[in-house]
Design a protein around this motif. Structure first.
Motif, short mmCIF file in Angstrom:
data_model
loop_
_atom_site.label_atom_id
_atom_site.label_comp_id
_atom_site.label_asym_id
_atom_site.label_seq_id
_atom_site.Cartn_x
_atom_site.Cartn_y
_atom_site.Cartn_z
N ALA A 6 0.85 -1.19 0.00
CA ALA A 6 0.00 0.00 0.00
C ALA A 6 0.89 1.24 0.00
O ALA A 6 1.88 1.30 0.72
N GLY A 7 0.53 2.21 -0.84
CA GLY A 7 1.31 3.44 -0.97
C GLY A 7 2.22 3.46 -2.18
O GLY A 7 2.62 4.52 -2.64
N ASP A 8 2.56 2.29 -2.72
CA ASP A 8 3.39 2.23 -3.93
C ASP A 8 2.61 2.73 -5.14
O ASP A 8 1.39 2.57 -5.21
N VAL A 9 3.33 3.34 -6.08
CA VAL A 9 2.72 3.77 -7.34
C VAL A 9 3.15 2.78 -8.41
O VAL A 9 4.33 2.48 -8.55
N VAL A 10 2.16 2.24 -9.14
CA VAL A 10 2.43 1.23 -10.16
C VAL A 10 1.76 1.62 -11.48
O VAL A 10 0.83 2.43 -11.50
N GLY A 22 -2.94 0.54 -24.80
CA GLY A 22 -2.99 1.83 -25.48
C GLY A 22 -3.15 3.00 -24.53
O GLY A 22 -2.43 3.12 -23.56
N ASP A 23 -4.13 3.85 -24.82
CA ASP A 23 -4.33 5.05 -24.00
C ASP A 23 -5.11 4.76 -22.71
O ASP A 23 -5.46 5.68 -21.98
N ARG A 24 -5.37 3.49 -22.42
CA ARG A 24 -6.11 3.12 -21.20
C ARG A 24 -5.17 2.68 -20.07
O ARG A 24 -5.60 2.13 -19.07
N VAL A 25 -3.86 2.93 -20.24
CA VAL A 25 -2.88 2.61 -19.20
C VAL A 25 -3.20 3.46 -17.97
O VAL A 25 -3.53 4.63 -18.07
N LEU A 26 -3.11 2.85 -16.79
CA LEU A 26 -3.39 3.56 -15.54
C LEU A 26 -2.13 3.65 -14.68
O LEU A 26 -1.36 2.69 -14.58
N ARG A 27 -1.94 4.80 -14.06
CA ARG A 27 -0.92 4.96 -13.02
C ARG A 27 -1.71 5.01 -11.71
O ARG A 27 -2.59 5.85 -11.54
N VAL A 28 -1.41 4.08 -10.80
CA VAL A 28 -2.25 3.87 -9.62
C VAL A 28 -1.40 3.89 -8.35
O VAL A 28 -0.34 3.26 -8.29
N ARG A 29 -1.88 4.62 -7.33
CA ARG A 29 -1.28 4.54 -5.99
C ARG A 29 -2.09 3.48 -5.24
O ARG A 29 -3.29 3.62 -5.03
N TYR A 48 -5.89 4.44 -6.10
CA TYR A 48 -6.33 5.70 -6.68
C TYR A 48 -5.61 5.93 -8.00
O TYR A 48 -4.38 5.87 -8.06
N VAL A 49 -6.37 6.18 -9.06
CA VAL A 49 -5.81 6.50 -10.37
C VAL A 49 -5.23 7.91 -10.30
O VAL A 49 -5.88 8.83 -9.80
N LEU A 50 -3.99 8.08 -10.76
CA LEU A 50 -3.31 9.37 -10.71
C LEU A 50 -3.26 10.01 -12.09
O LEU A 50 -3.02 9.33 -13.08
N ASP A 51 -3.46 11.32 -12.14
CA ASP A 51 -3.33 12.04 -13.41
C ASP A 51 -1.86 12.43 -13.62
O ASP A 51 -0.98 12.03 -12.85
N ALA A 52 -1.57 13.19 -14.67
CA ALA A 52 -0.19 13.57 -15.01
C ALA A 52 0.49 14.36 -13.91
O ALA A 52 1.71 14.36 -13.79
N THR A 55 -2.21 13.77 -9.06
CA THR A 55 -3.42 13.98 -8.28
C THR A 55 -4.38 12.80 -8.50
O THR A 55 -4.60 12.39 -9.63
N ALA A 56 -4.94 12.30 -7.41
CA ALA A 56 -5.89 11.20 -7.51
C ALA A 56 -7.16 11.68 -8.20
O ALA A 56 -7.71 12.72 -7.84
N THR A 57 -7.60 10.93 -9.21
CA THR A 57 -8.81 11.30 -9.95
C THR A 57 -9.97 10.35 -9.70
O THR A 57 -11.09 10.63 -10.09
N GLY A 58 -9.70 9.21 -9.08
CA GLY A 58 -10.77 8.26 -8.80
C GLY A 58 -10.21 6.99 -8.18
O GLY A 58 -9.02 6.70 -8.31
#
Length: 106
Positions: A6-10, A22-29, A48-52, A55-58
Motif C-alpha cells: 500500500a502506498g506504492d505507485v504502479v 494503449g491510452d487506457r494505461v493507468l498509473r495507480v497509488r 487511486y488513479v493518478l493524473d499527469a 493527483t488522484a482522480t478516482g
C-alpha cells in the motif's frame, strides 16, 4: 511480482490485462492488494488513479496479471513510467498494436 505494498505507485498496462492497452494505461497509488489469488498469477488491486500531476482522480479496483505490474515513481508521468518498462525484447508494455483492417463483404 515484486512485493508491492500500500502506498506504492504502479503502472497498469496491457501486460496486466488487454483492457489497459494503449491510452487506457493507468498509473495507480495502491491502497490494498488482495490476499487470495482466485487464479494463479492474477491479483485484485485497489488504488487511486493518478493524473499527469500525480493527483488522484478516482478510486478503482482492478483484477490483473501480477507479472505485468510495473513499479513507477510517484512524480513520473504515465508515459515516462511506460518508457522505463521496456522489456528485454524492446517492446514497451502497454504499447498499442495496430488494428487489422478486414475486407468488407460487400
Amino acid at each position: 511480482m515484486t512485493a508491492f505494498k500500500a502506498g506504492d505507485v504502479v503502472l497498469i498496462g496491457a501486460a496486466c490485462s488487454v483492457q489497459f492497452s494503449g491510452d487506457r494505461v493507468l498509473r495507480v497509488r495502491l491502497v490494498s492488494i488482495g490476499a487470495v489469488d482466485a487464479y494463479h498469477g492474477w491479483v485484485w488491486l485497489t488504488g487511486y488513479v493518478l493524473d499527469a500531476k500525480g493527483t488522484a482522480t478516482g478510486k478503482r479496483e482492478v483484477y490483473v496479471r501480477s507479472t505485468g505490474i510495473k513499479a513507477c515513481s510517484p512524480s513520473s508521468s504515465s508515459a515516462r513510467c511506460e518508457r522505463s518498462a521496456v522489456s528485454s525484447t524492446g517492446r514497451v508494455s502497454g504499447a498499442r498494436r495496430p488494428t487489422p483492417v478486414l475486407p468488407s463483404l460487400g
